[in-house]
Design an enzyme around this catalytic site. Structure first.
Site, PDB file in Angstrom:
ATOM      1  N   HIS A   1       0.955  -1.280  -0.035  1.00  0.00           N
ATOM      2  CA  HIS A   1       0.001  -0.035  -0.034  1.00  0.00           C
ATOM      3  C   HIS A   1       0.998   1.216   0.002  1.00  0.00           C
ATOM      4  CE1 HIS A   1      -2.664   3.172   1.255  1.00  0.00           C
ATOM      5  NE2 HIS A   1      -3.770   2.349   0.782  1.00  0.00           N
TER       6      HIS A   1
ATOM      7  N   GLU B   1      -3.595   2.129  -7.302  1.00  0.00           N
ATOM      8  CA  GLU B   1      -4.103   3.241  -6.193  1.00  0.00           C
ATOM      9  C   GLU B   1      -3.188   4.516  -6.428  1.00  0.00           C
ATOM     10  OE1 GLU B   1      -3.442   2.427  -2.059  1.00  0.00           O
ATOM     11  OE2 GLU B   1      -1.360   1.923  -2.619  1.00  0.00           O
TER      12      GLU B   1
END
EC number: 5.3.1.1
Length: 256
Positions: free
Chosen positions: A100, A172
């Site tokens: 992430h 992302e």
């Protein structure tokens, strides 16, 4: 490229939010709101580590899968403050988020470490959700596709086609996370198509047709349908909106 019907997957990354009682209340509410959808969409929640075991018990028989937000690549040892993939598997996790942007930006996770984490997740019988994405500076320098390709190549190093076909990748864009800004549907589709094309070059068309690619970055009920309607967007990795059952359920419904 071989075509495949890919089941959409919507995952809620709660980050460092919700006490255990709050987590239990949230999934209880969410469970009721998505029960009518059956198995049309795979729904995943990623609470803080301390809530994993209570939620595993609470979610028994529910159409909700459990994910962890990170793990160490070693199975045990002198790594104070860390948690291993086998430990997460024992708690009922089906998925683990690796790479992430907050892990990369705040904690220095490298492509090599993301790869090691993904291998540990796979070895423990779980599925990695592998995150990739560019910063605003990289996008403005027209480096988006180069950065994403480097991250995907690094994360998938050493994996075979059959393994990768079952993985979840998540695009992302860093500049869209928690900022209220989001990539347009066209921008998301461009990068998702590029990722799928890269997987085809690295492996084969069947693998590229089966791997699921989520979009993450300020996904909300009012933009979810357009993003999820793109041909190469197979779901969403949701941050802030996953902390409210109604908002998250609306995004899940947009994926049907």
């Amino acid at each position: 490229m071989a075509t495949a019907r890919r089941r959409k997957i919507v995952a809620g990354n709660w980050k460092m939010n919700k006490s255990v009682p709050e987590a239990l209340a949230l999934v209880r509410d969410l469970r009721g709101q998505v029960a009518s959808l059956g198995d049309t969409v795979e729904v995943v929640v990623a609470p803080p580590f301390v809530a994993l075991q209570p939620l595993h018990v609470a979610l028994e028989g529910a159409p909700l899968a459990l994910a962890a937000q990170n793990c160490h690549w070693e199975s045990s040892g002198a790594f104070t403050g860390e948690i291993s993939a086998p430990m997460l598997a024992e708690l009922g996790c089906a998925y683990v988020i690796v790479g992430h942007s907050e892990r990369r930006q705040l904690f220095g996770d490298t492509d090599e470490q993301v790869n090691k984490r993904a291998k540990a997740v796979r070895a423990a019988g779980m599925t990695p959700i592998i995150c990739v994405g560019e910063t605003l500076a990289e996008r403005e320098a027209n480096q988006t596709l180069a950065v994403v390709e480097r991250q995907v190549r690094g994360a998938l190093e050493g994996f075979g086609a059959k393994e990768v076909a079952g993985f979840v990748l998540a695009y992302e864009p860093v500049w869209a996370i928690g900022t209220g800004r989001n990539a347009t549907a066209a921008q998301a589709q461009e990068v998702h198509a590029a990722i799928r094309g890269l997987v085809e070059r690295l492996y084969d068309g069947e693998t590229a047709g089966r791997v699921r690619i989520q979009y993450g970055g300020s996904v909300k009920p009012d933009n979810a349908a357009e993003l999820l309607g793109q041909p190469d967007v197979d779901g969403a990795l949701v941050g802030g909106a996953s902390l409210k059952a109604g908002d998250f359920a609306a995004i899940v419904k947009a994926a049907t």
